[in-house]
Design a protein around this motif. Structure first.
Motif, PDB file in Angstrom:
ATOM      1  N   LYS A 277       0.850  -1.197   0.000  1.00 51.82           N
ATOM      2  CA  LYS A 277       0.000   0.000   0.000  1.00 51.82           C
ATOM      3  C   LYS A 277       0.885   1.247   0.000  1.00 51.82           C
ATOM      4  CE  LYS A 277      -3.231   2.601   2.995  1.00 51.82           C
ATOM      5  NZ  LYS A 277      -4.055   2.607   4.215  1.00 51.82           N
ATOM      6  N   ASP A 282      -2.586  10.188   3.735  1.00 60.54           N
ATOM      7  CA  ASP A 282      -3.990   9.804   3.913  1.00 60.54           C
ATOM      8  C   ASP A 282      -4.701  10.816   4.805  1.00 60.54           C
ATOM      9  OD1 ASP A 282      -6.410   8.540   4.164  1.00 60.54           O
ATOM     10  OD2 ASP A 282      -5.678   6.906   5.442  1.00 60.54           O
ATOM     11  N   ASP A 300       1.725   6.319   5.520  1.00 63.94           N
ATOM     12  CA  ASP A 300       0.710   5.391   5.009  1.00 63.94           C
ATOM     13  C   ASP A 300       1.168   4.674   3.735  1.00 63.94           C
ATOM     14  OD1 ASP A 300      -1.694   4.176   5.611  1.00 63.94           O
ATOM     15  OD2 ASP A 300      -2.905   5.601   4.482  1.00 63.94           O
ATOM     16  N   GLU A 361      -9.382   3.662   2.259  1.00 68.84           N
ATOM     17  CA  GLU A 361      -8.865   3.766   0.887  1.00 68.84           C
ATOM     18  C   GLU A 361      -7.794   2.741   0.558  1.00 68.84           C
ATOM     19  OE1 GLU A 361      -7.649   5.357   3.373  1.00 68.84           O
ATOM     20  OE2 GLU A 361      -5.519   4.996   3.037  1.00 68.84           O
ATOM     21  N   THR A 386      -0.670  -0.539   5.710  1.00 68.90           N
ATOM     22  CA  THR A 386      -1.046   0.151   6.947  1.00 68.90           C
ATOM     23  C   THR A 386      -2.557   0.334   6.861  1.00 68.90           C
ATOM     24  OG1 THR A 386      -0.482   2.166   5.739  1.00 68.90           O
ATOM     25  CG2 THR A 386       1.140   1.358   7.319  1.00 68.90           C
TER      26      THR A 386
HETATM   27 ZN    ZN Z   1      -4.738   4.786   4.834  1.00 70.26          ZN
END
Ligand code: ZN
Ligand code: BES
Ligand code: MN
Length: 512
Positions: A277, A282, A300, A361, A386
């Motif tokens: 990710k 974020d 993130d 997300e 995360t």
């Molecule tokens: Zn996030």
């Protein structure tokens, strides 16, 4: 810091600090420690006899050797080095590979605190003990030294402490020298990968945009010799990555989809695939996060950083297995163009998702990334993300990350690699019932189920994994530390995951 290997007697090395060790309960030191003790006329034996040092794990004692004017050590009957650091190894009965790494890290950290120390020499802790061969022990010594010597980059301010300039790993036995050299080279490669991941996570989001992340991955790939492809938003559109692009919609910084490939000798075997990710920041989007602690969301992209750092090490080590690393890099911002709660979006697989929270997300960008990798016919796919604050509630901070899998053999491999590497994991359930709360009335699945927790988040991701064994690691509790965790793990970015992924790739290489 420069790390080198030298054959000889550590007592004769011309450095600012010599590092030796002692097991708990030993009263008459042997080996290199015994040799130094004799040169120091029994100073170490007296230290033990007086009860001031017992060899307890991670304890240290510093001795100042007799000054000898810097000429030959032998004729002076002393040491060339002015200082000796003894580090406790703990009990010889529970002496694991991690203890070797920790001992080296404790030594490097202690050395860094001594202003007069720029150069140090260390023996290979634990070589030949408890079944650890010189090669493996030297690897952990190098790794521990590098991890402990990491310095965070500074902007517009001097780094008051420049740290160690060099560390020499000294091996007495000529017969073991090649093993020690190989081990140190391996530890160096892994350590550099971890430090690269830390650098990426520590970097602020105004500097490390998705485009900048792709640029850094490119620079690394050309240095190490990996193949790299970066999809821009137009290419992602072409691929049908509508779910990933919805997350990116509110940001002025365009998304980038990074694909790194390590193919030893052009191998076209089924690859191991690592997906991270890469949310460079974020905010939560329209489901905006509260202000407190929001800055931590610069981390993130810790999953992507771990994948990029691991690919760097895998390339340098030339692991005998084809490995592909994927880093979808996206910024999640609120904006007039941003996606909203209630939106229904369609991704690569054609499956629809109802957005409940734009702050959930991570699973969205993973959905398209995990659909994309099916084309490679992977032996296994592991994603690191995360993903949820709740994983820290479940497992606490900085001890173990969460493991979710629908394949018991992959789960077993990951648990073994985790324990060996020190990047620990803990398994969570994936029963079908955990998928119930994310059933949607309007779409095939919804991206949040309120307080349904960590397994339901993993269940969302599972929807988009088809045709390969898959595991998901929720690392939200591991990536950024608000104070130092231990000698090898500093405050700030930890570099969690790199060691685990390298170890996993090595295990796939060994079993192929
Ligand atoms: Zn996030
Ligand atoms: N990036 C966060 C998770 C996170 C939290 C990482 C704390 C590191 C530290 C993730 O995108 C997120 O916002 N998760 C939500 C999920 C919820 C909206 C279903 C969460 O954990 O609150
Ligand atoms: Mn979020």
């Amino acid at each position: 810091m420069e790390l080198r290997v030298q054959q000889g007697n550590i007592a004769e090395t011309d450095v600012d600090l010599i590092v030796i060790n002692l097991f708990a309960g030993v009263t008459a030191p042997g080996g290199a420690t015994g040799a130094i003790d004799r040169v120091l006329n029994g100073a170490i034996s007296r230290l033990i006899a007086q009860g001031d040092f017992s060899g307890e794990a991670e304890s240290t004692a510093l001795l100042y050797a007799r000054a000898n004017g810097g000429s030959g050590a032998e004729e002076q009957g002393g040491l060339t080095a002015p200082r000796v650091l003894i580090v406790g190894l703990g009990s010889s009965e529970q002496f694991g590979i991690g203890q070797i790494r920790r001992t080296a890290a404790v030594a490097a950290q202690a050395a860094a605190k001594l202003k007069g120390v720029k150069t140090m020499a260390t023996i290979v802790h634990g070589a030949g003990i408890a079944g650890h061969d010189a090669d493996a022990a030297a690897q952990e010594v190098a790794l521990g030294t590098i991890l402990a010597s990491y310095r965070q980059k500074r902007y517009g301010r001097e780094d008051a402490d420049a740290g160690l300039a060099s560390c020499t790993v000294v091996e007495y036995s000529a017969a073991k020298l090649a093993d020690v050299e190989r081990g140190v080279a391996r530890g160096k490669a892994i350590g550099r990968g971890v430090c690269s991941a830390r650098d990426l996570v520590n970097e602020p989001a105004n500097i490390l945009t998705p485009v900048e992340m792709a640029a850094r991955a490119r620079a690394m790939a050309s240095e190490v010799g990996l193949k790299i492809t970066v999809l821009d938003e137009a290419a992602m559109q072409e691929e049908g990555m509508g779910i990933l692009l919805a997350v990116s919609q509110g940001s002025v910084n365009p998304a980038q989809f990074v694909i790194l490939e390590h193919a030893p000798a052009g191998s076209s075997e089924s690859p191991l695939i690592l997906v991270g990710k890469g949310i460079t920041f974020d905010t939560g989007g329209i489901s905006l996060k509260r202000t407190g602690g929001m800055w931590e969301m610069k981390g993130d992209m810790g999953g992507a950083a771990a994948v990029i750092g691991a690919m760097e090490a895998i390339g340098r080590l030339n692991v005998r297995r084809r490995v592909i690393g994927i880093a979808p890099c996206v910024e999640n911002m609120p904006d007039g163009k941003a996606f909203r709660p209630g939106d229904i979006i369609t991704g690569m697989t054609g499956k629809t998702a109802e957005i409940i929270s734009t702050d959930a997300e991570g699973r969205l960008i993973l959905a398209d990334a995990l659909a994309y990798v099916a084309r490679f016919d992977p032996v296994a796919v592991v994603d690191l993300a995360t993903l949820t604050g709740a994983i820290g509630t479940a497992l606490g901070m900085h001890i173990r990350a969460g493991l979710f899998s629908n394949d018991s053999s992959l789960e077993e491999k990951l648990m073994a690699a985790a324990d060996h590497s020190g990047d620990r994991l803990w398994p969570f359930p994936m029963d079908a019932e955990y998928g119930k709360p994310i059933k949607s009335d309007m779409a095939e699945v919804k991206n949040s189920a309120g307080r349904a927790g960590v397994s339901s988040s993993a269940k969302f991701i599972e929807h988009f994994t088809e045709g390969y064994p898959w595991a998901h690691l929720d690392i939200a509790n591991m990536v950024l530390a608000d104070s130092r965790i231990n000698a090898e793990t500093p405050k700030g970015a930890t570099g969690y995951g790199v060691r685990l992924l390298v170890e996993l790739a090595e295990r796939y290489a060994a079993s192929a």
